[in-house]
Design an enzyme around this catalytic site. Structure first.
Site, PDB file in Angstrom:
ATOM      1  N   ASN A 207       0.832  -1.200   0.000  1.00  0.00           N
ATOM      2  CA  ASN A 207       0.000   0.000   0.000  1.00  0.00           C
ATOM      3  C   ASN A 207       0.870   1.254   0.000  1.00  0.00           C
ATOM      4  O   ASN A 207       2.096   1.165   0.006  1.00  0.00           O
ATOM      5  CB  ASN A 207      -0.968  -0.011   1.185  1.00  0.00           C
ATOM      6  CG  ASN A 207      -0.217  -0.069   2.500  1.00  0.00           C
ATOM      7  OD1 ASN A 207       0.497   0.856   2.858  1.00  0.00           O
ATOM      8  ND2 ASN A 207      -0.340  -1.186   3.205  1.00  0.00           N
ATOM      9  N   ASP A 276      -4.610  -6.223   5.222  1.00  0.00           N
ATOM     10  CA  ASP A 276      -5.728  -6.983   5.811  1.00  0.00           C
ATOM     11  C   ASP A 276      -5.765  -8.396   5.251  1.00  0.00           C
ATOM     12  O   ASP A 276      -6.217  -9.323   5.913  1.00  0.00           O
ATOM     13  CB  ASP A 276      -7.050  -6.276   5.505  1.00  0.00           C
ATOM     14  CG  ASP A 276      -7.145  -4.961   6.253  1.00  0.00           C
ATOM     15  OD1 ASP A 276      -6.701  -4.932   7.423  1.00  0.00           O
ATOM     16  OD2 ASP A 276      -7.616  -3.960   5.679  1.00  0.00           O
ATOM     17  N   PRO A 302      -3.277 -11.526  10.354  1.00  0.00           N
ATOM     18  CA  PRO A 302      -3.616 -11.278  11.764  1.00  0.00           C
ATOM     19  C   PRO A 302      -3.792  -9.787  12.010  1.00  0.00           C
ATOM     20  O   PRO A 302      -3.081  -8.984  11.415  1.00  0.00           O
ATOM     21  CB  PRO A 302      -2.386 -11.811  12.520  1.00  0.00           C
ATOM     22  CG  PRO A 302      -1.278 -11.815  11.526  1.00  0.00           C
ATOM     23  CD  PRO A 302      -1.896 -12.035  10.177  1.00  0.00           C
ATOM     24  N   ASP A 303      -4.750  -9.422  12.859  1.00  0.00           N
ATOM     25  CA  ASP A 303      -4.905  -8.014  13.249  1.00  0.00           C
ATOM     26  C   ASP A 303      -3.993  -7.780  14.457  1.00  0.00           C
ATOM     27  O   ASP A 303      -4.304  -8.194  15.577  1.00  0.00           O
ATOM     28  CB  ASP A 303      -6.365  -7.698  13.586  1.00  0.00           C
ATOM     29  CG  ASP A 303      -6.566  -6.198  13.771  1.00  0.00           C
ATOM     30  OD1 ASP A 303      -5.731  -5.546  14.434  1.00  0.00           O
ATOM     31  OD2 ASP A 303      -7.570  -5.677  13.235  1.00  0.00           O
ATOM     32  N   ILE A 304      -2.861  -7.151  14.209  1.00  0.00           N
ATOM     33  CA  ILE A 304      -1.833  -6.988  15.253  1.00  0.00           C
ATOM     34  C   ILE A 304      -2.373  -6.129  16.392  1.00  0.00           C
ATOM     35  O   ILE A 304      -2.239  -6.470  17.575  1.00  0.00           O
ATOM     36  CB  ILE A 304      -0.565  -6.339  14.653  1.00  0.00           C
ATOM     37  CG1 ILE A 304      -0.063  -7.172  13.475  1.00  0.00           C
ATOM     38  CG2 ILE A 304       0.520  -6.180  15.706  1.00  0.00           C
ATOM     39  CD1 ILE A 304       1.006  -6.495  12.629  1.00  0.00           C
ATOM     40  N   PHE A 320      -4.423   3.667  14.782  1.00  0.00           N
ATOM     41  CA  PHE A 320      -4.663   4.699  13.769  1.00  0.00           C
ATOM     42  C   PHE A 320      -5.822   4.230  12.897  1.00  0.00           C
ATOM     43  O   PHE A 320      -6.006   3.023  12.689  1.00  0.00           O
ATOM     44  CB  PHE A 320      -3.421   4.892  12.891  1.00  0.00           C
ATOM     45  CG  PHE A 320      -2.450   5.906  13.444  1.00  0.00           C
ATOM     46  CD1 PHE A 320      -2.383   7.184  12.930  1.00  0.00           C
ATOM     47  CD2 PHE A 320      -1.604   5.569  14.489  1.00  0.00           C
ATOM     48  CE1 PHE A 320      -1.499   8.121  13.443  1.00  0.00           C
ATOM     49  CE2 PHE A 320      -0.711   6.489  15.011  1.00  0.00           C
ATOM     50  CZ  PHE A 320      -0.654   7.778  14.474  1.00  0.00           C
ATOM     51  N   LYS A 334     -14.160   1.574  15.577  1.00  0.00           N
ATOM     52  CA  LYS A 334     -12.923   0.777  15.703  1.00  0.00           C
ATOM     53  C   LYS A 334     -12.386   0.812  17.126  1.00  0.00           C
ATOM     54  O   LYS A 334     -11.898  -0.179  17.650  1.00  0.00           O
ATOM     55  CB  LYS A 334     -11.856   1.349  14.759  1.00  0.00           C
ATOM     56  CG  LYS A 334     -11.330   0.329  13.797  1.00  0.00           C
ATOM     57  CD  LYS A 334     -10.526   0.972  12.706  1.00  0.00           C
ATOM     58  CE  LYS A 334     -11.323   0.991  11.422  1.00  0.00           C
ATOM     59  NZ  LYS A 334     -10.598   1.583  10.313  1.00  0.00           N
TER      60      LYS A 334
HETATM   61  O1  C5P Z   1      -9.227  -2.120  10.875  1.00  0.00           O
HETATM   62  P1  C5P Z   1      -8.245  -1.154  10.314  1.00  0.00           P
HETATM   63  O2  C5P Z   1      -7.218  -1.781   9.440  1.00  0.00           O
HETATM   64  O3  C5P Z   1      -8.847   0.054   9.657  1.00  0.00           O
HETATM   65  O4  C5P Z   1      -7.496  -0.571  11.613  1.00  0.00           O
HETATM   66  C1  C5P Z   1      -6.401   0.256  11.518  1.00  0.00           C
HETATM   67  C2  C5P Z   1      -5.524   0.068  12.729  1.00  0.00           C
HETATM   68  O5  C5P Z   1      -5.303  -1.316  12.960  1.00  0.00           O
HETATM   69  C3  C5P Z   1      -4.148   0.678  12.544  1.00  0.00           C
HETATM   70  O6  C5P Z   1      -3.690   1.123  13.808  1.00  0.00           O
HETATM   71  C4  C5P Z   1      -3.325  -0.510  12.038  1.00  0.00           C
HETATM   72  O7  C5P Z   1      -1.954  -0.332  12.379  1.00  0.00           O
HETATM   73  C5  C5P Z   1      -3.945  -1.666  12.767  1.00  0.00           C
HETATM   74  N1  C5P Z   1      -3.930  -2.950  12.036  1.00  0.00           N
HETATM   75  C6  C5P Z   1      -3.186  -4.009  12.519  1.00  0.00           C
HETATM   76  N2  C5P Z   1      -3.172  -5.212  11.867  1.00  0.00           N
HETATM   77  C7  C5P Z   1      -3.929  -5.388  10.758  1.00  0.00           C
HETATM   78  C8  C5P Z   1      -4.704  -4.328  10.254  1.00  0.00           C
HETATM   79  C9  C5P Z   1      -4.673  -3.118  10.913  1.00  0.00           C
HETATM   80  O8  C5P Z   1      -2.479  -3.843  13.529  1.00  0.00           O
HETATM   81  N3  C5P Z   1      -3.907  -6.555  10.146  1.00  0.00           N
END
Ligand code: C5P
Length: 411
Positions: A207, A276, A302-304, A320, A334
């Site tokens: 991105n 994502d 994974p959503d870190i 963010f 969120k």
């Molecule tokens: O759900 P979204 O991607 O919009 O959320 C954004 C936030 O989640 C940012 O702080 C981003 O660093 C974090 N994030 C993450 N892991 C992911 C996707 C987003 O930590 N896979």
């Protein structure tokens, strides 16, 4: 606080005596170093009277050097402030040249350097000046202003030196971080930049994130004396001084590096633009173009951020939210869904947010919000880190209520 005040040759030098007065009112001991061209705009006699110290201007002044050499001056300084700073002095500091006393001190000092640019708006917006400004910021030089408004040349735009009072306040904020930074002794883990999700050995999904906001947050946290671990996706930025940097590529790598670092962290700031989705199957060989169309199956990464927020005894967690529409609504939902302590929301699109030097954000937490107008990412990061520290201490129930100082670039 020992302040070396460099004055260079811009019309705003006429405000220098007022600036000296405001620095001294706050307890500053001010040693003025003038360039030859500054002497065209303001007299050494006036400055000597208000500063109470002999003016220095010549690198080759044997008597003055015998009393305090340029190296001793560079060591004496708690802060080196250049106000007004011309385009020329900014360029000279960037180049590392030291043809006069002021630039020699800049090269020889370990103290923080702050510059308050003052120049015609076309000169300020010139790509050369903007490139120099970026380099200085990346090296940790604090850029104060400039303000927007009417200029001595009769035109209007960005380039006015910000007012002496705002400069003095900002300088004392830098100085007070010596030994009493808002985050002294706290560990802050920050993710920054994009991730790369491989498709085959030569292609990937990524991105437009430049990492500038996360890197600026890391520099601002270091300025507040935090121990900073920066987990960075692939970016084209210099490593901030004093920060432990872990370079990663994919979302999975970033997840693992984050969890390795998070155990004893006090604050986690998730500024990375993490993918994502990633390709379900990474091909071992380069994919050949045979058909008119092709599809790639993607699976969730994974959503870190959510995984850190879900930890039982996890750190204060800041996310963010980069959105192209309904920025506030999506950010608030969120905050709740990912169980965050705070979320920093900004609009992204063709001309804002990604790979730009400016940003404007709205910050939300459970029972409050704060809006920050458009400012350079470095300036914004300084204010955001102060707000994060304030909310962190409030959440932990301690009394520490950091001061909030906003150095506005708008007059
Ligand atoms: O759900 P979204 O991607 O919009 O959320 C954004 C936030 O989640 C940012 O702080 C981003 O660093 C974090 N994030 C993450 N892991 C992911 C996707 C987003 O930590 N896979």
């Amino acid at each position: 606080m020992n302040i070396v005040l460099g004055i260079t040759g811009g019309i705003a030098a006429y405000k220098a005596p007022d600036l000296v007065r405001r620095l001294r009112e706050r307890g500053g001991d001010v040693q003025i170093v003038m360039t030859t061209s500054a002497e065209e705009f303001v007299t050494g006699t006036a400055l000597q009277a208000v500063s109470g110290r002999p003016i220095r201007s010549n690198l080759w002044d044997k008597e003055a050097e015998a009393a305090m050499s340029h190296i001793e001056l560079a060591r004496w300084a708690d802060v080196v402030l250049i106000a007004p700073a011309t385009a020329e002095v900014m360029a000279r500091i960037v180049s590392g040249g030291a043809p006069d006393l002021l630039t020699t001190i800049c090269l020889a000092t370990e103290a923080p350097i702050a510059v308050a640019p003052a120049m015609n708006h076309v000169m300020w917006n010139n790509p050369a000046t903007q490139a120099n400004r970026r380099v200085l910021e990346e090296r940790g030089v604090h850029i104060l202003g400039p303000g927007v408004g009417s200029q001595a040349c009769g035109e209007t735009g960005a380039g006015r030196m910000i007012e002496p009072d705002a400069i003095a306040t900002a300088v004392f904020d830098l100085g007070t971080s010596k030994g009493e930074g808002l985050l002294a002794g706290k560990k802050v883990v920050i993710t920054a930049g994009p991730t790369r999700e491989p498709i085959d050995p030569v292609r990937y999904i990524s991105n437009r994130s430049s990492g500038k906001m996360g890197y600026a947050m890391a520099r601002a946290a270091i300025a507040q004396e935090a121990d900073v671990v920066l987990i960075s996706g692939p970016v084209n930025l210099p490593e901030p001084a004093g920060v432990e940097v872990h370079s990663v590529l994919s979302a999975q790598d970033m997840y693992e590096a984050t969890h390795d670092a998070i155990e004893d962290a006090d604050i986690f700031i998730s500024a990375a633009a993490v993918a994502d989705y990633r390709p379900a199957d990474v091909k071992a060989q380069k994919i050949k173009k045979n058909d008119e169309s092709m599809s790639i199956e993607l699976v969730r990464c994974p959503d870190i951020l959510a995984s850190v927020a879900a930890l039982d005894t996890g750190p204060f967690t800041v996310g963010f939210a980069a959105e192209t529409e309904k920025v506030d609504d999506y950010a608030r939902s969120k905050l709740e869904k990912k169980k965050l302590d705070m979320i920093i929301a900004n609009r992204v699109g063709d001309d804002c947010g990604f790979d730009t030097d400016d940003n404007s954000v709205n910050v939300f937490w459970t029972d409050g919000e704060r809006r920050f107008p458009t400012a350079r990412k470095s300036e914004l990061a300084r204010n955001l880190i102060e707000l994060v520290a304030q909310r962190f201490y409030a959440a932990r129930g301690t009394d520490t209520q950091p001061r909030l100082t906003v150095v506005s670039n708008i007059e």
